[in-house]
Design a protein around this motif. Structure first.
Motif, short mmCIF file in Angstrom:
data_model
loop_
_atom_site.label_atom_id
_atom_site.label_comp_id
_atom_site.label_asym_id
_atom_site.label_seq_id
_atom_site.Cartn_x
_atom_site.Cartn_y
_atom_site.Cartn_z
N GLY A 285 0.82 -1.20 0.00
CA GLY A 285 0.00 0.00 0.00
C GLY A 285 0.86 1.26 0.00
N LEU A 286 1.92 1.23 0.79
CA LEU A 286 2.81 2.39 0.87
C LEU A 286 3.46 2.68 -0.48
N LEU A 287 3.73 1.62 -1.24
CA LEU A 287 4.35 1.82 -2.55
C LEU A 287 3.41 2.59 -3.48
N GLY A 288 2.13 2.58 -3.13
CA GLY A 288 1.17 3.30 -3.95
C GLY A 288 1.21 4.80 -3.74
N VAL A 289 1.96 5.24 -2.73
CA VAL A 289 2.06 6.69 -2.50
C VAL A 289 3.17 7.24 -3.39
N PRO A 290 2.84 8.16 -4.30
CA PRO A 290 3.88 8.69 -5.18
C PRO A 290 4.97 9.42 -4.39
N ARG A 291 6.20 9.21 -4.80
CA ARG A 291 7.34 9.87 -4.14
C ARG A 291 7.18 11.38 -4.12
N GLU A 292 6.59 11.93 -5.22
CA GLU A 292 6.47 13.39 -5.32
C GLU A 292 5.70 13.95 -4.12
N GLN A 293 4.70 13.15 -3.67
CA GLN A 293 3.89 13.66 -2.55
C GLN A 293 4.74 13.84 -1.31
N TYR A 294 5.66 12.88 -1.09
CA TYR A 294 6.55 13.01 0.06
C TYR A 294 7.45 14.23 -0.12
N GLU A 295 7.96 14.36 -1.35
CA GLU A 295 8.84 15.49 -1.61
C GLU A 295 8.10 16.81 -1.40
N ALA A 296 6.87 16.85 -1.91
CA ALA A 296 6.08 18.06 -1.75
C ALA A 296 5.87 18.37 -0.28
#
Lengths: 276, 325
Positions: B209-220
């Motif tokens: 499920g966590l892999l479904g979170v786009p990296r960009e969102q974390y970066e943002a």
């Protein structure tokens, strides 16, 4: 998210610790199985094995009844897998390839049946088997394992058949195949991997099952491996090396199969319930 | 394996592609019965082997059915007697409370540890992550009864590695310490054994499920100056919440009805102090031949389970309902 070196090292150390915790029982089972009886029953602190012997495996495999229980486990497991596969494929075809009244209802029934806590039904199951005269026979277990894995098998195979484009069958029919022939020559071969994955799931479920085997099989000679292994105190007294060797032998098929399908595992499990 | 945001379940088998109904119908126009004939074996098996026992259980729970009645085949209807007997029995309440508390503690601990491991995996470098994943898969793959024997050996009073290690670390009072002397201690060992086997599946599911979170969102989130906790709340939590619901439900189902581990460790002992409802059902029904009482206990178990999980089943059916067009 830039991480400093210190953070990266801390995370790696944590990761290795988690891995060690999860590996330890398996490691301990394996190394104990290879130790000599003298080593096992010494008060010495011995995290690392100092020698390796296969004598525990020899003693476990020659325990009276071991081969009988292994045979019983194989018969009920393979029988249940095969039955679930045949009935499951028969059901998956119409569900994936036809539109008919009741289709959706049946699919939902299958989905909910996967969630039924079967282990809470052993009293009526026991009486049912008694009434049809199957109590204390291998077919009773075979039937229950078949029933346990059927909903899950149908659901999985339905997904697999759906994943195979219908156009291929159409093309075969245009080339002169009958409807059944097209399915048999085109879709069934493509279904191979799906059949393997599904069988492995059923195999693991039946191979590991304990409760129904304990309840149905009142005769010792009819027991399956897990039941025999759980009563190791009578079979082995304090021969821990023998117990661990037998546990390893019993675990090997399940672990090997598990590793084959582990990529599909999470998605399969969330659709159904293979109790590990 | 990806998880869509709105799906209650992470990707199960792929949802059916929209079939070209018209064509399928035409090809099969002769033989309206064919699909039903093909479904018949599966339907019969589900009804006879799963449906019928469920109905039977309710019936048996309203009868006095001990060994004598079983042999003579006489049906003695006693109404709700089995239920009043169970509910007025102090032992039943002790066992029920124990089972509920044990299940709740076990599910909560499983989820917490699995969530921590899933988040950790997300932040590990690839090599260590693979090592962690292999260790989890192995722990998950070993059959329950093999694990049970190993845990008995690790916790063995005289030669167990745990007592040896504690002694080595300077806790000499643990020489010959029995971990199975009290019910609580026995349940803790059973709990550890279940955790060791159950955490991997939950951790993998959450990690997927966590892999479904786009990296960009974390970066943002990082650019906006969110701390780790805020990032978790705003970015991670919404994605894994439905998955968490699902694994909570499955864990409740499994832990509440769990039998093998508890029985194999100490048969519900010492002195019944680690007996759970599933064990009580076995002792009453199979060992004691009081099938009526046992069926009443089973029914109460199912009602408790349904009360907790009905909402989930409803959500599940609704979410799949749309997919099965």
């Amino acid at each position: 998210m830039r991480k400093s070196l210190a953070q990266r090292i801390t995370l790696s150390v944590l990761g290795v610790l988690v891995a060690l915790v999860f590996l330890f029982p398996t490691y301990w089972m394996f190394t104990t199985a290879l130790k000599t009886p003298g080593e096992i029953l010494s008060p010495k602190f011995d995290l690392l094995p100092s020698s390796a012997t296969l004598s525990n495996f020899a003693s476990a495999l020659t325990k009276p009844g071991f081969l009988t229980y292994l045979g019983n486990s194989l018969i009920v497991t393979l029988g249940a897998v095969l039955a679930a596969l045949v009935v499951g494929v028969l059901a998956a075809i119409p569900l994936a390839r036809f539109r008919f009244r009741g289709r959706k209802g049946f699919l939902l029934l299958v989905l909910v049946a996967q969630l039924a806590p079967l282990s809470a039904l052993f009293i009526p199951m026991y009486l049912l088997m008694r009434d049809i005269g199957l109590l204390n026979t291998l077919p009773s277990l075979l039937l229950v394992y078949f029933a346990t894995s059927l909903p899950f098998t149908v659901w999985m195979l339905y997904g697999f058949v759906n994943g195979i484009p219908y156009d291929l069958e159409e093309a075969a029919m245009i080339d002169g195949c009958s409807r059944t022939g097209a399915f048999r020559r085109v879709t069934l071969p493509l279904l191979g991997p799906g059949l393997v994955t599904t069988s492995v799931f059923s195999f693991i479920t039946a191979w590991n099952e304990f409760l129904f085997a304990l309840v149905f099989m009142r005769d010792q000679a009819k027991q399956t491996l897990p039941v025999w292994l759980s009563s190791f105190r009578t079979a082995f007294s304090v021969d821990w090396g023998g117990v661990m060797a037998a546990s390893v032998v019993y675990a090997i098929p399940a672990v090997v199969f598990f590793l084959i399908v582990q990529r599909k595992l999470v998605s399969g499990m969330t659709a159904g319930a293979v109790k590990g | 394996m990806t998880a869509t945001k709105d799906a209650l379940l992470p990707a199960g088998p792929p949802p059916p592609a929209a079939a070209r109904v018209g064509l399928v119908k035409r090809v099969w126009s002769r033989g309206q019965l064919t699909p039903y004939l093909l479904l018949l074996p599966a339907l019969a098996a589900v009804l006879v082997l799963l449906g019928w026992p469920t109905v039977q259980m309710l019936g048996i729970s309203l009868r006095k059915l001990d060994l004598r009645e079983l042999v003579t085949g006489k049906a003695i209807w006693v109404g709700l007697q089995n239920y009043t007997d169970a509910l007025t029995d102090p032992e039943f309440w002790t066992v029920t409370v124990r089972t509920v508390v044990f299940t709740a503690a076990l599910v909560a601990t499983t989820l917490l540890i699995a969530l921590l491991i899933a988040v950790l995996m997300r932040h590990l470098n690839p090599v260590v992550r693979i090592v962690v994943q292999i260790s989890l898969v192995l722990a998950w793959a070993v059959p329950v009864i093999s694990t049970t024997t190993v845990f008995q050996w690790i916790f063995d009073q005289q030669y167990g590695i745990l007592n040896k290690t504690l002694d080595k670390l300077g806790f000499h009072s643990f020489i010959g310490y029995s971990w199975f002397a009290s019910g609580t201690s026995t349940l803790v060992v059973i709990g550890l054994l279940v955790l060791w086997q159950a955490v991997p599946f939950v951790a993998f599911t959450l990690y997927a499920g966590l892999l479904g979170v786009p990296r960009e969102q974390y970066e943002a989130a990082g650019i906006d100056g969110a701390g780790p906790w805020q990032t978790f709340r705003a970015v991670t939590w919404p994605v894994i919440r439905p998955i968490l619901t699902m694994v909570t439900f499955l864990s409740l189902l499994w832990d509440f009805t769990m039998f093998a581990q508890v029985w194999a460790i100490r048969q519900g002992g010492p002195d019944g102090a680690s007996t759970t409802l599933a064990i009580l059902q076995y002792l009453k029904g199979i060992a004691g031949s009081h099938f009526g009482s046992a069926a009443a206990i089973a029914t109460i178990m199912l009602v408790l389970l349904l009360a907790v999980t009905a909402r989930y089943v409803q959500l599940l059916v609704r979410s799949k309902d749309g997919e099965l067009a």
